[in-house]
Design a protein around this motif. Structure first.
Motif, PDB file in Angstrom:
ATOM      1  N   ILE A 164      -9.611 -54.631  -7.499  1.00 35.40           N
ATOM      2  CA  ILE A 164     -10.360 -53.890  -6.479  1.00 35.40           C
ATOM      3  C   ILE A 164     -11.495 -54.738  -5.929  1.00 35.40           C
ATOM      4  N   ALA A 165     -12.219 -55.420  -6.799  1.00 40.83           N
ATOM      5  CA  ALA A 165     -13.336 -56.247  -6.347  1.00 40.83           C
ATOM      6  C   ALA A 165     -12.860 -57.340  -5.411  1.00 40.83           C
ATOM      7  N   ALA A 166     -11.706 -57.930  -5.711  1.00 39.89           N
ATOM      8  CA  ALA A 166     -11.169 -58.976  -4.843  1.00 39.89           C
ATOM      9  C   ALA A 166     -10.850 -58.425  -3.459  1.00 39.89           C
ATOM     10  N   ASP A 167     -10.328 -57.207  -3.395  1.00 41.89           N
ATOM     11  CA  ASP A 167      -9.988 -56.608  -2.102  1.00 41.89           C
ATOM     12  C   ASP A 167     -11.228 -56.261  -1.276  1.00 41.89           C
ATOM     13  N   LEU A 168     -12.332 -55.909  -1.937  1.00 41.98           N
ATOM     14  CA  LEU A 168     -13.530 -55.469  -1.220  1.00 41.98           C
ATOM     15  C   LEU A 168     -14.522 -56.590  -0.943  1.00 41.98           C
TER      16      LEU A 168
END
Length: 292
Positions: free
Chosen positions: A46-50
């Motif tokens: 999730i962090a990579a996507d955001l």
């Protein structure tokens, strides 16, 4: 999905502990708090996507994984964990700009306390299914359930505690996950995990005894400051899982929303939707954070 976003790691000294934290991307600060026995690794995808839109900070809560306590572990307090968040925001946003905050399950309880006591440091707070028994139609039954989970852990260990949790949260559905069946399923790596994923799972699984003994009851028993939350309601979004709306955490979440007049956002999956489909969950969180 492979996380190719550069990760910057650091250590932050707080009162009684040292916090391991990880930072990705650039832009306004978004702090993502892990729930259950999870640590920063739960948010890798999730962090990579955001990270294209936010500076995304994740961390290991005090007493978990790579965030050691200065002394022996004792019952944890949502207020102490919320103070840790404020210290992390001060470190990563030294100009005083407010941060967005996301918490799920037990960490959503921390998010509520942080908003109640430190509204000026926060721009938007998304509290996804906080299992706060005080907000249930029958609070005593909720308290009894979590006390029984802790007693099962003390008597028979982790597996017995998780079975008690599952049976109590969804007695008619058997193994339907709830606030932290949560902790085991929430941490589970994808099929055929890489060596790194397997190591992350082992690390978070090792936190289960601390969660079951020292976090579950104090956090679920926390009584939010509803007056303060109502005063800051423009900053608050209550999250519920599309597939878990009949289970205890979502019932508590919707009870909170009614009492403080907060908006409710539905997220993909159930209570642990952030691990069931991280990309869909990240896309929905993006929408919620950018909504005006």
């Amino acid at each position: 999905m492979t996380d190719r976003t550069p990760v910057r790691t650091g250590l932050l000294t707080v009162d009684g502990a040292t916090l391991h934290h990880e930072v990705r991307g650039e832009g306004p600060l978004l702090v993502m708090m892990p729930g259950g026995s999870a640590d920063a690794g739960i948010y890798d995808a999730i962090a990579a996507d955001l990270a294209d839109r936010w500076t995304v900070a994740t961390f290991d809560p005090r007493g978990y994984s790579r965030s050691p306590l200065d002394g022996p572990v004792t019952d944890q307090s949502p207020a102490t964990h919320a103070d840790d968040i404020v210290r992390l925001i001060e470190l990563l946003s030294p100009d005083g700009a407010p941060a967005a905050l996301f918490g799920s399950s037990s960490s959503a309880v921390v998010a509520l306390d942080a908003l109640a006591r430190h509204p000026g440091r926060l721009s938007r707070v998304v509290a996804h299914e906080p299992p706060v028994v005080a907000l249930l139609p029958d609070p005593d039954a909720g308290r009894a359930l979590f006390a029984a989970v802790r007693e099962a852990f003390r008597r028979d260990g982790v597996a017995a505690a998780m079975a008690t949790m599952a049976a109590g949260l969804a007695p008619e559905e058997g193994a339907a996950p709830g606030p932290e069946q949560a902790v085991a399923a929430e941490e589970a790596p994808a099929p055929e995990p890489t060596a790194e994923q397997a190591a992350t799972f082992r690390r978070m699984h090792a936190n289960l005894p601390v969660f079951l003994e020292h976090v579950l009851c104090p956090f679920s028993g926390h009584v939010p400051d509803l007056v303060a939350l109502k005063a800051a309601v423009a900053q608050l979004v209550v999250g519920v899982g599309r597939d878990s709306r009949s289970l205890l955490p979502a019932v508590a979440a919707e009870g909170l929303a009614r009492q403080v007049d907060a908006g409710v956002a539905e997220f993909p999956g159930g209570h642990i939707g952030l691990t069931e489909d991280p990309r869909a969950f990240a896309a929905r969180l993006r929408e919620v954070l950018l909504a005006t």
